[in-house]
Scaffold this active site. Structure first.
Site, mmCIF file in Angstrom:
data_model
loop_
_atom_site.group_PDB
_atom_site.id
_atom_site.type_symbol
_atom_site.label_atom_id
_atom_site.label_comp_id
_atom_site.label_asym_id
_atom_site.label_seq_id
_atom_site.Cartn_x
_atom_site.Cartn_y
_atom_site.Cartn_z
ATOM 1 N N VAL A 5 24.306 61.531 2.528
ATOM 2 C CA VAL A 5 22.883 61.296 2.286
ATOM 3 C C VAL A 5 22.638 59.787 2.381
ATOM 4 O O VAL A 5 23.260 59.002 1.662
ATOM 5 C CB VAL A 5 22.464 61.804 0.888
ATOM 6 N N VAL A 59 19.457 56.690 3.779
ATOM 7 C CA VAL A 59 18.237 56.280 4.467
ATOM 8 C C VAL A 59 18.372 54.784 4.730
ATOM 9 O O VAL A 59 18.806 54.029 3.834
ATOM 10 C CB VAL A 59 16.984 56.589 3.602
ATOM 11 N N ARG A 62 12.049 54.343 0.185
ATOM 12 C CA ARG A 62 10.882 54.535 -0.696
ATOM 13 C C ARG A 62 9.631 54.863 0.108
ATOM 14 O O ARG A 62 8.547 54.454 -0.212
ATOM 15 C CB ARG A 62 10.644 53.296 -1.591
ATOM 16 N N GLN A 63 9.839 55.605 1.180
ATOM 17 C CA GLN A 63 8.710 56.081 1.990
ATOM 18 C C GLN A 63 8.762 57.601 2.121
ATOM 19 O O GLN A 63 8.141 58.178 3.012
ATOM 20 C CB GLN A 63 8.755 55.420 3.380
ATOM 21 N N GLY A 64 9.573 58.232 1.265
ATOM 22 C CA GLY A 64 9.583 59.695 1.234
ATOM 23 C C GLY A 64 10.548 60.351 2.218
ATOM 24 O O GLY A 64 10.506 61.572 2.386
ATOM 25 N N VAL A 65 11.439 59.573 2.844
ATOM 26 C CA VAL A 65 12.351 60.176 3.829
ATOM 27 C C VAL A 65 13.347 61.112 3.135
ATOM 28 O O VAL A 65 13.534 62.273 3.546
ATOM 29 C CB VAL A 65 13.089 59.089 4.645
ATOM 30 N N LEU A 66 13.974 60.631 2.064
ATOM 31 C CA LEU A 66 14.920 61.504 1.363
ATOM 32 C C LEU A 66 14.209 62.744 0.817
ATOM 33 O O LEU A 66 14.737 63.858 0.895
ATOM 34 C CB LEU A 66 15.612 60.759 0.207
ATOM 35 N N THR A 67 13.024 62.563 0.271
ATOM 36 C CA THR A 67 12.297 63.714 -0.286
ATOM 37 C C THR A 67 12.107 64.786 0.784
ATOM 38 O O THR A 67 12.343 65.977 0.536
ATOM 39 C CB THR A 67 10.936 63.245 -0.846
ATOM 40 N N TYR A 111 18.893 62.327 -7.907
ATOM 41 C CA TYR A 111 18.806 63.760 -7.585
ATOM 42 C C TYR A 111 18.166 64.641 -8.647
ATOM 43 O O TYR A 111 17.883 65.804 -8.390
ATOM 44 C CB TYR A 111 20.212 64.280 -7.260
ATOM 45 N N PHE A 119 33.227 64.562 -2.295
ATOM 46 C CA PHE A 119 33.063 65.061 -0.925
ATOM 47 C C PHE A 119 31.798 64.489 -0.315
ATOM 48 O O PHE A 119 31.004 63.881 -1.005
ATOM 49 C CB PHE A 119 33.016 66.601 -0.897
HETATM 50 C C1 LIG Z 1 25.229 63.085 -2.063
HETATM 51 C C2 LIG Z 1 25.291 61.673 -1.528
HETATM 52 O O1 LIG Z 1 25.550 61.471 -0.398
HETATM 53 S S1 LIG Z 1 24.904 60.419 -2.617
HETATM 54 C C3 LIG Z 1 24.533 59.025 -1.628
HETATM 55 C C4 LIG Z 1 23.106 58.617 -1.640
HETATM 56 N N1 LIG Z 1 22.929 57.478 -0.736
HETATM 57 C C5 LIG Z 1 22.983 56.182 -1.134
HETATM 58 O O2 LIG Z 1 23.101 55.866 -2.312
HETATM 59 C C6 LIG Z 1 22.905 55.156 -0.033
HETATM 60 C C7 LIG Z 1 21.927 54.033 -0.379
HETATM 61 N N2 LIG Z 1 20.575 54.525 -0.732
HETATM 62 C C8 LIG Z 1 19.797 55.169 0.167
HETATM 63 O O3 LIG Z 1 20.184 55.421 1.312
HETATM 64 C C9 LIG Z 1 18.396 55.572 -0.283
HETATM 65 O O4 LIG Z 1 17.948 54.678 -1.262
HETATM 66 C C10 LIG Z 1 18.316 57.001 -0.874
HETATM 67 C C11 LIG Z 1 18.848 58.013 0.146
HETATM 68 C C12 LIG Z 1 19.148 57.115 -2.156
HETATM 69 C C13 LIG Z 1 16.860 57.309 -1.226
HETATM 70 O O5 LIG Z 1 16.101 57.459 -0.045
HETATM 71 P P1 LIG Z 1 14.519 57.200 0.001
HETATM 72 O O6 LIG Z 1 14.057 57.695 1.332
HETATM 73 O O7 LIG Z 1 14.239 55.805 -0.365
HETATM 74 O O8 LIG Z 1 13.997 58.160 -1.144
HETATM 75 P P2 LIG Z 1 12.460 58.617 -1.331
HETATM 76 O O9 LIG Z 1 11.540 57.610 -0.744
HETATM 77 O O10 LIG Z 1 12.287 60.022 -0.834
HETATM 78 O O11 LIG Z 1 12.381 58.578 -2.912
HETATM 79 C C14 LIG Z 1 11.985 59.668 -3.696
HETATM 80 C C15 LIG Z 1 11.823 59.192 -5.108
HETATM 81 O O12 LIG Z 1 13.112 58.880 -5.645
HETATM 82 C C16 LIG Z 1 13.136 57.523 -6.107
HETATM 83 N N3 LIG Z 1 14.445 56.974 -5.712
HETATM 84 C C17 LIG Z 1 15.101 57.231 -4.567
HETATM 85 N N4 LIG Z 1 16.261 56.565 -4.536
HETATM 86 C C18 LIG Z 1 16.348 55.906 -5.704
HETATM 87 C C19 LIG Z 1 17.330 55.046 -6.253
HETATM 88 N N5 LIG Z 1 18.469 54.746 -5.598
HETATM 89 N N6 LIG Z 1 17.081 54.531 -7.465
HETATM 90 C C20 LIG Z 1 15.939 54.840 -8.124
HETATM 91 N N7 LIG Z 1 14.959 55.646 -7.636
HETATM 92 C C21 LIG Z 1 15.180 56.169 -6.442
HETATM 93 C C22 LIG Z 1 12.012 56.834 -5.370
HETATM 94 O O13 LIG Z 1 11.541 55.724 -6.067
HETATM 95 C C23 LIG Z 1 10.990 57.931 -5.262
HETATM 96 O O14 LIG Z 1 10.295 58.035 -6.527
HETATM 97 P P3 LIG Z 1 8.742 58.426 -6.601
HETATM 98 O O15 LIG Z 1 8.648 59.787 -5.955
HETATM 99 O O16 LIG Z 1 8.474 58.446 -8.058
HETATM 100 O O17 LIG Z 1 8.035 57.390 -5.830
#
Ligand SMILES: CC(=O)SCCNC(=O)CCNC(=O)[C@H](O)C(C)(C)COP(=O)(O)OP(=O)(O)OC[C@H]1O[C@@H](n2cnc3c(N)ncnc32)[C@H](O)[C@@H]1OP(=O)(O)O
Length: 407
Positions: A81, A83, A89-94, A122, A407
């Site tokens: 996972v 982005v 913080r543009q909703g891609v993970l969501t 998560y 994993f």
């Molecule tokens: C199972 C695994 O593989 S775990 C590995 C996860 N990946 C990583 O940690 C790599 C580094 N981080 C990233 O790539 C990105 O920050 C991700 C994938 C964790 C999040 O992706 P984004 O596209 O930014 O998430 P998205 O914009 O959909 O955020 C959804 C909500 O979660 C919150 N959020 C997402 N990531 C985080 C974070 N790391 N810390 C705090 N809040 C977070 C956002 O603020 C947002 O909140 P809101 O709905 O209240 O505004």
């Protein structure tokens, strides 16, 4: 409308995806890692997000069963996972997570599991902390095993790749009995035993030690050693990767070997189980330097199928009133009836005994302790007096769940 599209990966997306993941995890792309991690690539289960043809995000699931109390369940093992920094913080993970949960449900997997880089990511998607881990940093010269050695069990050092079949045989017999351990395919072993040089950080390549009895391998440990000297002399470390030893004799023999390694002073393992028998087996448990942390997160994807797939340590007959914002099919009242021999879970209009969110149900699913702490945290509400105690007796298990591998 989002300005990105989500599609399923193709085999030749791997190098670009691997690069994107490396940068997202603050690592440099590396061919050996690309090859090792490639064993974990299931393109048809890997979702990619693209904006104007640029790869900006990914979320993958691996097809493996997971042990649950009294059985095993098909479980989407969520991984890869990421982005890219400029699209966060543009909703891609969501968007990726919503698609992925629907795909896992459609694949007939009642449960999804993951290791979180950060726990806060998560929970909003309905994942509950389902297993805790214990890390140990053992002051090896201060700790001895109290159990007498079993002379019929011998240990034999080995090169992991040369004893791959023996390791797999021991693991295959053991994993279904430990909630949280997962089935390993040939590809899983190839990934597990790959040893990219950039991940060594000054330590030895992976080593194996086998416990044998009557010529048969009955347990093993994987570990690394790291040499060091200071003003007082030798100060090396044994870093444990995993210990798989179902019998007491094998378990004690392997630990005796790992703690007694000459020229080392520390034996460490960051992925020990919360109920690691070692705690009961040493003269000085405090010198294990044990700490508790988070491990596996579980998302109940198909509630009745998930709850019927595990067994319950004591008879249960409970009505659960469940909320689930992302998967409405899970929401509502469910009668869970069963016990040590199996269970059924059906929709009902009867009054609830407990109400809880799907996240709390995920936390209880693998049998990690009682529901008391969840109730005290306000995550499980007792609607009928005594229901938390009755449910706890059923949901708990005689072995704590253990995440043996990331994993
Ligand atoms: C199972 C695994 O593989 S775990 C590995 C996860 N990946 C990583 O940690 C790599 C580094 N981080 C990233 O790539 C990105 O920050 C991700 C994938 C964790 C999040 O992706 P984004 O596209 O930014 O998430 P998205 O914009 O959909 O955020 C959804 C909500 O979660 C919150 N959020 C997402 N990531 C985080 C974070 N790391 N810390 C705090 N809040 C977070 C956002 O603020 C947002 O909140 P809101 O709905 O209240 O505004």
């Amino acid at each position: 409308m989002p300005d990105f599209v989500i599609s399923t990966a193709k085999q030749d997306d791997w190098p670009a995806l691997c690069r994107m993941i490396a940068y997202s995890f603050l690592e440099e792309p590396d061919e050996a890692i690309e090859e090792a991690e490639g064993h974990n690539f299931e393109p048809e289960r890997t979702l990619l997000a693209r904006r104007d043809d640029e790869l900006i995000g990914s979320a993958a699931a691996l097809t493996r069963r997971m042990a649950v109390p009294g059985g095993t369940v098909a479980c989407g093992h969520v991984t890869q996972v990421a982005v890219v920094a400029h699209a966060r913080r543009q909703g891609v993970l969501t968007a990726l997570k919503k698609t992925q949960l629907a795909d896992i449900r459609a694949a007939g997997e009642p449960v999804a599991a993951l290791w979180a880089s950060e726990g806060r990511i998560y929970q909003r998607f309905g994942y509950g902390l389902a297993a805790r881990r214990m890390s140990v940093n053992i002051d090896a010269r201060e700790v001895t095993l109290t159990a007498p050695a079993d002379p019929s069990v011998r240990v034999r050092p080995a090169v992991p790749l040369e004893v791959r079949d023996e390791l797999a045989r021991v693991y295959d017999a053991a994993w279904p009995d430990r909630p949280g351990w997962s089935q390993r395919h040939e590809s899983t072993w190839s990934y597990r035993l790959a040893d990219p040089p950039s991940r060594l950080e000054g330590a030895s390549p992976r080593r194996a030690v086998l416990a044998e009895q009557g010529g048969e391998v009955i347990g093993y440990a994987l570990y690394r050693t790291k040499g060091d000297w200071d003003a007082n002399g030798p100060n090396g470390t044994v870093d444990i990767i995993e210990v798989v030893a179902p019998s007491p004799g094998a378990y004690a023999a392997l630990w005796r070997f790992l703690i007694g390694y000459d020229l080392t002073r520390t034996t460490s393992w960051w992925l020990a189980a919360i109920d690691e028998p070692l705690l009961r087996l040493v003269n000085e448990p405090r010198r294990l330097g044990a700490r508790v942390g988070d491990s596996l997160w579980i998302r109940i994807v198909d509630l009745p199928a998930a709850l019927a797939a595990r067994r319950y340590a004591a008879p249960v007959d409970l009505v659960l009133d469940v909320t689930d914002e992302l998967i409405p099919e899970n929401a509502g009242r469910w009668r869970l009836a069963g016990g040590p021999d199996g269970a059924t879970c059906e929709a009902t209009t009867d009054a609830a005994d407990l109400s809880l969110d799907v996240k709390a149900l995920g936390s209880a699913y693998l049998g990690d302790g009682s529901l008391g702490p969840l109730a005290q945290a306000g995550l499980v509400v007792e609607e009928r007096p005594g229901a938390v105690a009755r449910a706890s007796a059923g949901f708990g298990w005689h072995r704590a769940p253990h995440g043996i591998e990331v994993f």
